[in-house]
Design a protein around this motif. Sequence first.
Motif, PDB file in Angstrom:
ATOM      1  N   TYR A 264      15.990  12.742  70.064  1.00 48.69           N
ATOM      2  CA  TYR A 264      17.057  13.146  69.146  1.00 48.69           C
ATOM      3  C   TYR A 264      16.407  13.331  67.778  1.00 48.69           C
ATOM      4  N   LYS A 265      16.825  14.410  67.114  1.00 43.64           N
ATOM      5  CA  LYS A 265      16.141  14.845  65.904  1.00 43.64           C
ATOM      6  C   LYS A 265      17.055  14.827  64.692  1.00 43.64           C
ATOM      7  N   PHE A 266      16.454  14.498  63.549  1.00 39.99           N
ATOM      8  CA  PHE A 266      17.129  14.629  62.264  1.00 39.99           C
ATOM      9  C   PHE A 266      16.260  15.546  61.410  1.00 39.99           C
ATOM     10  N   GLU A 267      16.862  16.618  60.912  1.00 41.13           N
ATOM     11  CA  GLU A 267      16.149  17.551  60.031  1.00 41.13           C
ATOM     12  C   GLU A 267      14.831  18.007  60.660  1.00 41.13           C
ATOM     13  N   LYS A 268      14.916  18.396  61.946  1.00 39.48           N
ATOM     14  CA  LYS A 268      13.817  18.978  62.732  1.00 39.48           C
ATOM     15  C   LYS A 268      12.710  17.994  63.085  1.00 39.48           C
ATOM     16  N   ASN A 269      12.836  16.733  62.723  1.00 41.10           N
ATOM     17  CA  ASN A 269      11.832  15.729  63.066  1.00 41.10           C
ATOM     18  C   ASN A 269      12.381  14.784  64.136  1.00 41.10           C
TER      19      ASN A 269
END
Length: 474
Positions: A264-269
């Motif tokens: 699961y990603k936040f802001e592509k990270n």
Amino acid sequence: MIYSILLFLLLSIFFILISKYSLRRTIKNIFRVLNNLPLIIIIYDFDKIYYYSSEIEKILKKKIITVDDYITFFDKKEKLQIIQILSTKKDKISLNFIKKINNEIYKIFSMKITFFGKIVILQVFHNITEIYKKDKMIHQMNQKIEVLDNLRNLTYTENFNLSGIMESIFNYLRKVDLVDLFAFSIFSKDKKSAKVTIYFENKKIETTIYEKQKGISWYFLKNNLKKLYIQDLSNFSKDEYKSVINIYEMDNSYKDLTLYLFPYKFEKNIHGLFSFGKKGIDSYSEMDKKLIESIAEHIDFVVRYQYILKKYNEENNHYKDLLTKDTLTQLYSRYYFNEWILKHAEYLKRNNKKSILAMIDINNFKNINDTYGHLTGDNVLKFIANIFLNNIRSMDIAVRFGGDEFLLIFPDATIKNIKKKMKIIIEKIKENNYSFDVSISYGLSEFCGESYIESLKRADKKMYEMKKNLGKKF
């Protein structure tokens, strides 16, 4: 199914005709007819088997010679029901069994008939294995659709808690037999470690794993994978990365484990991973994999949605605080007062009450700024604001009205009481460590819910009268 029932009814009529006309001379023809019917049937009582289709032996996988050879596959309850059918005097008594026989599911229609003057049981076998599998599949799909619906509901939960949400997801998935284990991990900012939470059975394990352990999480991270299906977790080994499942306090039944991992990603990270685990090697069918991939997308959306929502709320609250609170003094802002006073006016009119407004100004504040600098002036503003906050009730409102002007609102108060309160505030302000004089002037007015502008003007006028009087004294 309907076709079989119709044939069964026709067969019943056929036997009624046989009984009625006693067609003994044509018994061979009758059996020839029975053999050509697209039904698997058996006719018997507890003394003798009168007829059975050859497929019966294939179903039971044994030779049938006597009644005992046949009825052994019925349990006690079913045998008792058959006895009741034979012994009752009522006609047209029927009974249905659903039985699993050698991995096949059969519906067995049972009916009392008269066969050449004898009361016997007629049973028709109908293989419903495929129907049963389809019904079971539909039921499972309905359950899994329910899981997706529950996940969608989790998206909009107000009190979002990642650990609590993941535990709910585990319970949903275990209910439909999609997982025996569910885990999620959160990487540290430097990606050197990860906090791992594992749910299995009714247990929860929380631990920390590190990059130097060369676990699967860092294999996933290094290769920036979208998903990873591991048929046998205990034997996983790629590019020096391996399973570190041995560090978890699980019994040997989890030695052979299939694992399906997603990020699961936040802001592509990649922020972390969540994993679906099933006991056994390569335990997920292609249909299961597709469903899990869909569920994984929903979980990723739930987590990202809540992350974005949290950031939005934090920023919203930050800007709201900027609007409602004065950043220097932490008193309410003029913007907040303009919104609040309208509601307060309605309250006063509706309840026939009044409040006292106190308009306050710092004496000679311009000289303080010009002589000692604006930083000192800011400290004076904060000092006086703290005096206000420490000497008013929780129901009272303190506002930085602008520059060195303040406004205090005292609900359900009288002029007499507030004059006493203001004397206390003035004395507290005098008790300061500044090398120069710090004092205030104020004016009071009653506000009963009419135009607050007029009340402010009255308070402002009295404040300047006090300021003039102080000038005359000096």
